[in-house]
Design a protein around this motif. Sequence first.
Motif, PDB file in Angstrom:
ATOM      1  N   LYS A 110       0.795  -1.223   0.000  1.00  0.00           N
ATOM      2  CA  LYS A 110       0.000   0.000   0.000  1.00  0.00           C
ATOM      3  C   LYS A 110       0.834   1.283   0.000  1.00  0.00           C
ATOM      4  CE  LYS A 110      -4.046  -2.026   2.251  1.00  0.00           C
ATOM      5  NZ  LYS A 110      -4.645  -2.497   1.062  1.00  0.00           N
ATOM      6  N   LYS A 111       2.110   1.209   0.332  1.00  0.00           N
ATOM      7  CA  LYS A 111       2.941   2.422   0.410  1.00  0.00           C
ATOM      8  C   LYS A 111       4.044   2.367  -0.638  1.00  0.00           C
ATOM      9  CE  LYS A 111       2.194   3.315   5.287  1.00  0.00           C
ATOM     10  NZ  LYS A 111       1.539   4.575   5.318  1.00  0.00           N
ATOM     11  N   TYR A 112       4.087   3.395  -1.461  1.00  0.00           N
ATOM     12  CA  TYR A 112       5.078   3.477  -2.533  1.00  0.00           C
ATOM     13  C   TYR A 112       5.785   4.827  -2.503  1.00  0.00           C
ATOM     14  CZ  TYR A 112       2.949  -0.809  -3.930  1.00  0.00           C
ATOM     15  OH  TYR A 112       2.491  -2.093  -3.914  1.00  0.00           O
ATOM     16  N   ASN A 113       6.029   5.301  -1.297  1.00  0.00           N
ATOM     17  CA  ASN A 113       6.700   6.580  -1.125  1.00  0.00           C
ATOM     18  C   ASN A 113       8.210   6.376  -1.115  1.00  0.00           C
ATOM     19  OD1 ASN A 113       7.321   5.578   1.453  1.00  0.00           O
ATOM     20  ND2 ASN A 113       5.500   6.500   2.347  1.00  0.00           N
ATOM     21  N   PHE A 114       8.945   7.468  -0.950  1.00  0.00           N
ATOM     22  CA  PHE A 114      10.399   7.401  -0.964  1.00  0.00           C
ATOM     23  C   PHE A 114      10.940   6.463   0.115  1.00  0.00           C
ATOM     24  CE2 PHE A 114      14.293   8.893   1.085  1.00  0.00           C
ATOM     25  CZ  PHE A 114      15.198   8.591   0.073  1.00  0.00           C
ATOM     26  N   VAL A 115      10.413   6.556   1.323  1.00  0.00           N
ATOM     27  CA  VAL A 115      10.931   5.746   2.429  1.00  0.00           C
ATOM     28  C   VAL A 115      10.767   4.251   2.129  1.00  0.00           C
ATOM     29  CG1 VAL A 115      10.634   5.152   4.871  1.00  0.00           C
ATOM     30  CG2 VAL A 115      10.602   7.545   4.158  1.00  0.00           C
ATOM     31  N   THR A 116       9.598   3.859   1.671  1.00  0.00           N
ATOM     32  CA  THR A 116       9.349   2.447   1.381  1.00  0.00           C
ATOM     33  C   THR A 116      10.222   1.965   0.220  1.00  0.00           C
ATOM     34  OG1 THR A 116       7.080   2.741   2.128  1.00  0.00           O
ATOM     35  CG2 THR A 116       7.552   0.747   0.897  1.00  0.00           C
TER      36      THR A 116
END
Length: 186
Positions: A110-116
């Motif tokens: 569900k998370k595709y941001n920079f951190v992930t």
Amino acid sequence: MKNKLKLKEIVVAAMISVIMGVVFTFIDSMYQPIQALLGPLGGDSIGGLYYVSALLSIYIIRKPGSALMGSLFTGIVNLLLGSPYGIHIIIASALQGIGVEIVMAITRYKKYNFVTMALSSLLAALLVTCRDYFIFGLDLYAGMIPLMLLVRAVSAVILGAILSIGLGKALNATGVLRGFAINSEE
């Protein structure tokens, strides 16, 4: 089933993989001279590029298995094009894909941001480094391993995660990814 890969997603992953397999063949031809010139840190500095096939596939498709599929397809193309690493490229490809899949599974895809994406790239790098330690004799550089890990981590984040996010956003901006999960940006 919502998480089942559609044919168009498999085709896009395969297309990315073929392109990346050709790119990796070019990188392979640069990797050894860079390593010969600058030592192991030289090769480590461009290692993050090898994670793009897994990261870009998952960033666009956003379904379980897409990182592993993209990475393995790329490894097969790279092997067929004459990778100097032989069958070890398939092992590395599997480890890269598994590393990315593990982090994405923790977020339930569900998370595709920079951190992930950065964490995915870092885990892929760690798994490949473990393979390199045993297969390619990194133990010979015992005193350099902390610095090698740092260089590999920086490369994984910059050339792996950031480049993959940038490529994904650029491709999406052209409109060619309409109907793909990347359009449901968080």
